[in-house]
Design a protein around this motif. Sequence first.
Motif, mmCIF file in Angstrom:
data_model
loop_
_atom_site.group_PDB
_atom_site.id
_atom_site.type_symbol
_atom_site.label_atom_id
_atom_site.label_comp_id
_atom_site.label_asym_id
_atom_site.label_seq_id
_atom_site.Cartn_x
_atom_site.Cartn_y
_atom_site.Cartn_z
ATOM 1 N N GLU A 83 30.185 40.129 -71.632
ATOM 2 C CA GLU A 83 30.232 40.949 -70.486
ATOM 3 C C GLU A 83 30.828 42.302 -71.014
ATOM 4 N N TYR A 95 21.193 32.433 -67.601
ATOM 5 C CA TYR A 95 20.232 32.485 -68.882
ATOM 6 C C TYR A 95 21.608 32.749 -70.077
ATOM 7 N N CYS A 155 30.506 48.422 -63.498
ATOM 8 C CA CYS A 155 31.346 49.695 -63.290
ATOM 9 C C CYS A 155 32.799 49.399 -63.697
ATOM 10 N N GLU A 156 33.549 50.142 -64.159
ATOM 11 C CA GLU A 156 34.764 50.092 -64.252
ATOM 12 C C GLU A 156 35.560 51.413 -63.813
ATOM 13 N N TYR A 183 41.438 37.999 -67.211
ATOM 14 C CA TYR A 183 42.231 39.304 -67.104
ATOM 15 C C TYR A 183 42.586 39.682 -65.659
ATOM 16 N N TYR A 184 42.143 39.107 -64.643
ATOM 17 C CA TYR A 184 42.139 39.737 -63.442
ATOM 18 C C TYR A 184 43.773 39.204 -62.787
ATOM 19 N N LEU A 195 25.935 36.939 -56.897
ATOM 20 C CA LEU A 195 25.444 38.168 -57.488
ATOM 21 C C LEU A 195 26.179 39.104 -58.245
ATOM 22 N N CYS A 196 27.668 39.052 -57.711
ATOM 23 C CA CYS A 196 28.540 40.134 -58.272
ATOM 24 C C CYS A 196 29.845 39.837 -58.350
ATOM 25 N N GLY A 232 36.976 42.879 -59.830
ATOM 26 C CA GLY A 232 38.403 43.088 -59.314
ATOM 27 C C GLY A 232 39.388 43.815 -59.947
ATOM 28 N N TYR A 282 42.318 44.428 -62.746
ATOM 29 C CA TYR A 282 42.487 43.569 -64.077
ATOM 30 C C TYR A 282 43.272 44.260 -64.719
ATOM 31 N N GLY A 317 36.900 46.867 -61.558
ATOM 32 C CA GLY A 317 35.611 46.965 -61.710
ATOM 33 C C GLY A 317 34.982 45.798 -61.227
ATOM 34 N N ILE A 365 27.243 43.126 -61.525
ATOM 35 C CA ILE A 365 26.209 42.592 -60.844
ATOM 36 C C ILE A 365 25.314 41.746 -61.994
HETATM 37 P P1 HAM Z 1 31.211 37.672 -64.334
HETATM 38 O O1 HAM Z 1 31.392 37.048 -62.919
HETATM 39 O O2 HAM Z 1 31.362 36.773 -65.176
HETATM 40 O O3 HAM Z 1 31.827 39.002 -64.347
HETATM 41 O O4 HAM Z 1 29.692 38.123 -64.270
HETATM 42 C C1 HAM Z 1 29.178 39.162 -63.294
HETATM 43 C C2 HAM Z 1 27.649 38.692 -62.952
HETATM 44 O O5 HAM Z 1 26.931 38.348 -64.005
HETATM 45 C C3 HAM Z 1 27.780 37.288 -62.204
HETATM 46 O O6 HAM Z 1 28.223 37.441 -60.792
HETATM 47 C C4 HAM Z 1 26.549 36.775 -62.182
HETATM 48 O O7 HAM Z 1 25.476 37.370 -61.218
HETATM 49 C C5 HAM Z 1 26.040 37.462 -63.641
HETATM 50 N N1 HAM Z 1 25.981 36.426 -64.711
HETATM 51 C C6 HAM Z 1 27.092 35.724 -65.382
HETATM 52 N N2 HAM Z 1 26.660 34.787 -66.083
HETATM 53 C C7 HAM Z 1 25.329 35.095 -66.130
HETATM 54 C C8 HAM Z 1 24.217 34.099 -66.714
HETATM 55 N N3 HAM Z 1 24.524 33.270 -67.631
HETATM 56 N N4 HAM Z 1 22.952 34.303 -66.362
HETATM 57 C C9 HAM Z 1 22.428 35.077 -65.458
HETATM 58 N N5 HAM Z 1 23.483 36.062 -64.817
HETATM 59 C C10 HAM Z 1 24.961 35.839 -65.041
HETATM 60 C C11 HAM Z 1 31.816 39.867 -65.388
HETATM 61 O O8 HAM Z 1 31.287 39.935 -66.105
HETATM 62 C C12 HAM Z 1 33.187 40.912 -65.209
HETATM 63 N N6 HAM Z 1 33.186 41.750 -66.490
HETATM 64 C C13 HAM Z 1 32.857 41.787 -64.071
HETATM 65 C C14 HAM Z 1 33.967 42.760 -63.970
HETATM 66 C C15 HAM Z 1 33.778 44.133 -64.586
HETATM 67 N N7 HAM Z 1 35.296 42.587 -63.381
HETATM 68 C C16 HAM Z 1 35.815 43.704 -63.680
HETATM 69 N N8 HAM Z 1 35.068 44.708 -64.154
#
Ligand code: HAM
Length: 422
Positions: A77, A116, A124-125, A267-268, A286-287, A290, A292, A307, A310
């Motif tokens: 991420e 995948y 975004c952050e 980290y949230y 999709l997204c 929060g 963190y 942040g 999506i």
């Molecule tokens: P996350 O929920 O782990 O958050 O991933 C964000 C989005 O990435 C998920 O809602 C999903 O749509 C997509 N996603 C996650 N894993 C996969 C996968 N294996 N294949 C396809 N799509 C996937 C984060 O990554 C945090 N960094 C979000 C964030 C930003 N929080 C604060 N700032």
Amino acid sequence: MFQVPRGTRDFTSEEMEKRRYIEKNMAATFKSFGYGEIQTPTFESLELFTAKSGESIISEIYAFTDKGGRQLALRPELTAPVIRCYVERLQMEPKPLKLFYFGNCYRYDRPQKGRYREFQQAGCEIIGADTPEAMAELLACAFTLLTNIGLKNIRMNVGNLTIVGALFSTLNLQKDDQKKLLLLIDKSQFDDLRISLRELGISDDTTEQFICILQTPDIEEIHAFIQKDEAAIKELSSMKTVLDLLANAFKITEYGIKLGIVRGLDYYKGIVFEIDAPLLGAEKQLCGGGAYELVSLFGGSDVPTAGFAIGFDRTILALEAEGFAFPPPSLDVYIIPVNQEMLPTTIEISQRLRREGLSVDFDQLRRGVGKSLKYAAAKHANTVIIVGPKELEQQSVTLRDMKTGNQEIVAITKIHSKLKNV
Ligand code: HAM
């Protein structure tokens, strides 16, 4: 025969056309909310990801040792990398700092539709602002990114980890137990949650009440449950301000409160949210994002951060599920030289039109006009220019409108102005 590695995909030109179209639209939306783009490396120190989540995360990511013996990982991420970059280089920037990104992420997930091992995130952050208006705008930005690309059937759920913490306090649960329960709540595995709570000695009545609060959209009901916890009451009231701004000022009403949204990442804190596309079934999220805390863990001076990201690939699946009509790939002009003597003029016209900003291709296989026209149609060419000896004597060519099939003779010097009028 070689095949793409499990959980990865190739994208053909047609698919890339869709992806770039969405990317361009999303970048414009991020910029319209005052965000600037950032790019960080595809791999980072492994420690960047284990610092908060612990060693257990190693089984879920692509970790490796390089030839210099460094412990690295392909990023799962981009939040930790962006905060690493902030602490390393951007701490003196004026606040709030609003950064957006597109980037490939890598997770050792079990592949299935919408999930995948290599996937793209658009995220975004915001660093240095945690007012209700900043949080409300963050939620609005996430929602607008998805509606601006044409998605209709989406729903946002907003939770709050401070309040869930207060719920746990009412149950007198240890931190370790809370962590285990959070995993079940995150996956909405309420039957398993019931079993675990019973094993921890929680009465059936309290358990049902707890599960009810995790699912209720009713703020008053939540208020009644956490009455004794002042910090949680304050957090609930601040969350209400955020949501009121979202509905009344940002005019986004397609959301609900759901304390069961607890987010898997470690980290949230405070407000967290997710946006789902119900049409997608199992992998419908999709997204996610929060507020963190990572900056101080990475050695920076404490500052609020929030942040979201999506899942770009799921977003495309959701658009396809809604029957969204992506603009078809197209070529402005395809030029057919009738014989090889016509080649220099064909190339000259191609180059001139390209300089004028058009996409142009010409027949390079010396095919007849009939076959070349078929190829031009397959490539969705808007106009075909046929360069033949008779017309060239008059410094002219034949222009064919591929939609109507109409043809006309046009002076070479007039081609561009003619095409602009098509
Ligand atoms: P996350 O929920 O782990 O958050 O991933 C964000 C989005 O990435 C998920 O809602 C999903 O749509 C997509 N996603 C996650 N894993 C996969 C996968 N294996 N294949 C396809 N799509 C996937 C984060 O990554 C945090 N960094 C979000 C964030 C930003 N929080 C604060 N700032």
